[in-house]
Design a protein around this motif. Structure first.
Motif, PDB file in Angstrom:
ATOM      1  N   GLY A  44       0.835  -1.052   0.017  1.00 26.43           N
ATOM      2  CA  GLY A  44      -0.096  -0.047   0.090  1.00 26.43           C
ATOM      3  C   GLY A  44       0.896   1.250   0.018  1.00 26.43           C
ATOM      4  O   GLY A  44       0.460   2.215   0.516  1.00 26.43           O
ATOM      5  N   ASP A  88      -7.038  -2.869  -9.747  1.00 25.67           N
ATOM      6  CA  ASP A  88      -7.342  -2.268  -8.279  1.00 25.67           C
ATOM      7  C   ASP A  88      -8.304  -0.965  -8.457  1.00 25.67           C
ATOM      8  O   ASP A  88      -7.924  -0.256  -7.570  1.00 25.67           O
ATOM      9  CB  ASP A  88      -5.982  -2.111  -7.613  1.00 25.67           C
ATOM     10  CG  ASP A  88      -6.350  -2.359  -6.171  1.00 25.67           C
ATOM     11  OD1 ASP A  88      -7.374  -2.717  -5.662  1.00 25.67           O
ATOM     12  OD2 ASP A  88      -5.305  -1.921  -5.194  1.00 25.67           O
ATOM     13  N   GLU A  91      -9.792   1.182  -5.506  1.00 21.30           N
ATOM     14  CA  GLU A  91      -9.230   1.700  -4.665  1.00 21.30           C
ATOM     15  C   GLU A  91      -9.140   3.161  -4.843  1.00 21.30           C
ATOM     16  O   GLU A  91      -8.868   4.195  -4.104  1.00 21.30           O
ATOM     17  CB  GLU A  91      -7.687   1.374  -4.494  1.00 21.30           C
ATOM     18  CG  GLU A  91      -7.369   0.077  -4.042  1.00 21.30           C
ATOM     19  CD  GLU A  91      -7.364   0.141  -2.538  1.00 21.30           C
ATOM     20  OE1 GLU A  91      -6.872   1.375  -1.803  1.00 21.30           O
ATOM     21  OE2 GLU A  91      -7.471  -0.782  -1.622  1.00 21.30           O
ATOM     22  N   LYS A 142      -6.284   9.799  -5.072  1.00 22.45           N
ATOM     23  CA  LYS A 142      -6.497   8.915  -4.046  1.00 22.45           C
ATOM     24  C   LYS A 142      -5.747   9.200  -2.729  1.00 22.45           C
ATOM     25  O   LYS A 142      -5.948   8.934  -1.770  1.00 22.45           O
ATOM     26  CB  LYS A 142      -6.141   7.550  -4.647  1.00 22.45           C
ATOM     27  CG  LYS A 142      -5.764   6.555  -3.577  1.00 22.45           C
ATOM     28  CD  LYS A 142      -5.224   5.194  -4.355  1.00 22.45           C
ATOM     29  CE  LYS A 142      -4.846   4.335  -3.116  1.00 22.45           C
ATOM     30  NZ  LYS A 142      -5.671   4.067  -2.165  1.00 22.45           N
ATOM     31  N   ASP A 146      -6.882   9.913   1.004  1.00 21.57           N
ATOM     32  CA  ASP A 146      -6.420   8.876   2.053  1.00 21.57           C
ATOM     33  C   ASP A 146      -5.507   9.490   3.232  1.00 21.57           C
ATOM     34  O   ASP A 146      -5.576   9.340   4.306  1.00 21.57           O
ATOM     35  CB  ASP A 146      -5.251   7.720   1.312  1.00 21.57           C
ATOM     36  CG  ASP A 146      -6.271   6.712   0.668  1.00 21.57           C
ATOM     37  OD1 ASP A 146      -7.218   6.930   0.678  1.00 21.57           O
ATOM     38  OD2 ASP A 146      -5.529   5.941  -0.294  1.00 21.57           O
TER      39      ASP A 146
END
Length: 223
Positions: A44, A88, A91, A142, A146
């Protein structure tokens, strides 16, 4: 800035490792880089991958013989980021669709391919720029979702680190940043590239500090 470097020692260790392999490992970099990117993705480490891509883009502008590996490696890098994005997708929801604004440009580029004298290179560049506009904004948004403003702070510190290294190189290897008969260009490929880099770094810093007043200490702002 001391706290920043202490918190990001792993990132800089990875970047230095890439540099050493790329400069002295020959074709080894083409195997090492994808493997490391896969490992970083599994852990990650999206911010580290994103900043690493910025570094590769910067180095790919350089004409220093030891850094020529970055010109070909950047295609592998953007392809890897694209693969991660495609497989992915959850995400990255909701998607950043800013690339749609540039679709007329890409359509014109595709049309111009039929008149290109170097069709293979033209296709490669057109595809890489499309991936750039598709992938980079989605990674950026993203990371901001996050990590919030802290991610912006880390990117700005990284860009300032590039400028700081460029100054230090004057005393370590002056010929790299001051090619014979040329103006100061730092570790970028030319003085104009350095000028644009400084200009957009300053704009980013000005916007971020206006949006987030307490993101940097007063001494960091002065620095």
């Amino acid at each position: 800035m001391r706290d920043y470097y202490q918190e990001n020692m792993q990132l800089y260790a990875i970047l230095v490792f890439w540099l050493v392999i790329g400069m002295y490992g020959g074709p080894l970099i083409y195997g090492v880089l994808p493997v490391l990117l896969i490992l970083m993705k599994q852990k990650g480490m999206y911010e580290e991958m994103f900043i690493g891509f910025i570094l590769i883009l910067i180095l790919s502008d350089s004409y220093e013989p030891n850094l020529l590996f970055a010109k070909s490696v950047k295609n592998i890098y953007i392809s890897a980021l694209a693969v991660f994005f495609i497989f992915d997708r959850k995400e990255f929801l909701p998607f950043n669709t800013i690339y749609k604004l540039y679709m007329p440009f890409f359509l014109i580029s595709v049309y111009c391919l039929f008149y290109s004298e170097t069709i293979a290179v033209s296709i490669q560049k057109t595809l890489s720029y499309f991936l750039l506009y598709l992938i980079v904004p989605n990674y950026f948004t993203k990371l901001y979702r996050d990590k919030g403003p802290e991610m912006l702070r880390n990117i700005i510190f990284f860009l300032v680190t590039i400028l700081l290294i460029s100054l230090i190189m004057i005393f370590i290897s002056r010929n790299i940043v001051y090619p014979v008969g040329a103006r100061y260009q730092g570790i970028l490929g030319n003085p104009n590239g350095l000028g644009l880099f400084c200009f957009f770094t300053f704009i980013l810093f000005a916007i971020v500090t206006r949006m987030h007043h307490n993101l940097f200490t007063s001494s960091e702002v002065v620095f």
